[in-house]
Scaffold this active site. Structure first.
Site, short mmCIF file in Angstrom:
data_model
loop_
_atom_site.label_atom_id
_atom_site.label_comp_id
_atom_site.label_asym_id
_atom_site.label_seq_id
_atom_site.Cartn_x
_atom_site.Cartn_y
_atom_site.Cartn_z
N ASN A 126 0.83 -1.21 0.00
CA ASN A 126 0.00 0.00 0.00
C ASN A 126 0.86 1.25 0.00
OD1 ASN A 126 -2.43 -1.45 0.30
ND2 ASN A 126 -2.31 -1.38 2.52
N GLY A 177 2.04 -6.88 3.90
CA GLY A 177 2.98 -7.75 3.20
C GLY A 177 4.29 -7.07 2.89
N ASN A 224 -2.47 -10.81 17.40
CA ASN A 224 -2.61 -10.13 18.68
C ASN A 224 -3.73 -10.81 19.47
OD1 ASN A 224 -5.12 -9.05 17.86
ND2 ASN A 224 -4.20 -7.13 17.19
N THR A 243 1.05 -11.46 20.17
CA THR A 243 1.72 -10.20 20.49
C THR A 243 0.82 -9.37 21.40
OG1 THR A 243 0.86 -9.18 18.46
CG2 THR A 243 3.04 -10.20 18.34
N ASN A 291 3.28 -5.17 26.48
CA ASN A 291 3.41 -6.28 27.42
C ASN A 291 4.17 -7.47 26.84
OD1 ASN A 291 1.99 -5.05 29.60
ND2 ASN A 291 0.08 -5.44 28.49
N ASP A 329 4.93 6.22 17.47
CA ASP A 329 3.97 5.79 16.46
C ASP A 329 4.10 4.28 16.33
OD1 ASP A 329 2.38 5.31 14.26
OD2 ASP A 329 3.49 6.60 12.88
N ASP A 339 3.99 -5.66 11.98
CA ASP A 339 4.58 -6.19 10.74
C ASP A 339 6.09 -6.33 10.88
OD1 ASP A 339 2.02 -6.09 9.65
OD2 ASP A 339 2.33 -4.08 8.85
N ALA A 361 9.83 6.12 16.06
CA ALA A 361 9.81 7.10 14.96
C ALA A 361 8.49 6.97 14.22
CB ALA A 361 10.98 6.86 14.00
N SER A 397 10.42 3.78 9.66
CA SER A 397 10.90 3.65 11.03
C SER A 397 11.70 2.37 11.26
CB SER A 397 9.70 3.66 11.99
OG SER A 397 8.93 2.48 11.88
#
Length: 307
Positions: free
Chosen positions: A14, A44, A180, A221, A225, A254, A260, A293, A299
């Site tokens: 994207n 991806g 998650n 994830t 924590n 951020d 990912d 970042a 980042s």
């Protein structure tokens, strides 16, 4: 000498349109943003860049449009040496993610699939064989995910985000499933709709139940924590073995793309021969660097010196 691919990512690419603001708007509310930026993203492509930066020889298979956003979407992958020969140009526009980030690093994201919707089973089959560890997410059609799994010759890392419907036999191919806590519950409901999920917040049990349902290994994830790593206990007839790994404490600016980064780095370390806990520990450190970042791919650490 030709280098063999260690990690292949089949998934989405994207352009992220990110607005930075003091707080996220409520329903029907307009909030003035401080600034915005265009940057490459897509789960991806993010994972492909992370895998490459974490040291793996990486290929990305996906689709972009014939538009000006395509160059932005693929630019950092190309710079990092990710193999892009099997990225197709679709008649649909390059996918776009519209992201809002507040001063506390919380975000909200809307995704327009665009060319990613063309990464179907037929398209993946046409791409041919898949080398190395396969990494998949939920931002392409389910038929594309299944075709990629059918073509895999190594272990499969399935980051089912967002959670989409997959047949049980394909969910059980994940090794590991990376999700998650919310996605973990949704996957468990797919595997066992009759299960009573009256254990919200008891993530160790959630991880164990996913393994008990037949998934070889699971990573849940948990943001600040850390994460849980679950696989089968080495003892005969043993149940799930669940281990908690703490997060690296950092000041988050951020969190976009951090999950990912974790998944891509995890796959890279698995390809390097780490066991799952070792790979997850490294991936947590890698992801922690990214939240300090703004942006997703921008980042990601270009050096592993601090890891």
């Amino acid at each position: 000498m030709q280098q063999h691919i260690q990690v292949t990512i089949v998934g989405s690419s994207n352009v992220d349109i990110t607005a930075l603001m003091a707080r996220l708007p409520g329903p029907g509310e307009t909030v003035l943003a401080d600034s915005y930026q265009l940057s490459p993203g897509g789960k991806g492509a993010n994972q492909a860049l992370a895998a490459a930066l974490a040291g793996a020889i990486t290929e990305f298979i996906g689709a972009v449009g014939n538009d000006s956003h395509a160059g932005i979407a693929l630019g950092q992958l190309e710079e990092a040496g990710v193999k892009l020969d099997r990225v197709t140009r679709a008649s649909e526009p390059t996918g776009v993610a519209i992201i809002q980030v507040d001063s506390a690093a919380e975000n909200s994201i809307a995704v327009v699939s665009g060319a990613n919707s063309t990464v179907t089973g037929e398209a993946v089959q046409a791409a041919g064989s898949i080398e190395g560890i396969l990494v998949l997410q939920g931002e392409i059609p389910a038929s594309g995910i299944k075709a990629a799994m059918d073509a895999a010759t190594d272990r499969i890392v399935l980051n089912l985000a967002p959670v989409i419907e997959l047949d049980r036999e394909y969910l059980l191919k994940a090794n590991p499933l990376v999700v998650n806590e919310h996605e973990a519950e949704a996957v468990l409901q797919q595997l066992n709709p009759q299960l009573n999920l009256e254990f919200a917040g008891k993530y160790e049990r959630l991880a164990g139940l996913l393994v008990d349902e037949g998934i070889d290994s699971v990573v849940i994830t948990l943001g600040a924590n850390g994460c849980l790593v679950a696989d089968r206990a080495p003892l005969e007839n043993g149940g799930a073995q669940v281990r908690a790994l703490p997060a690296v404490k950092v000041k988050a600016v951020d969190t976009t793309g951090a999950g990912d980064a974790f998944t891509g780095a995890l796959a890279a370390r698995l390809a390097n021969g780490d066991d799952l806990a070792q790979a997850a520990e490294f991936a947590g450190k890698f992801a922690a660097l990214t939240v300090q970042a703004h942006g997703a791919q921008a980042s990601y650490p270009r050096s592993l010196q601090n890891l």
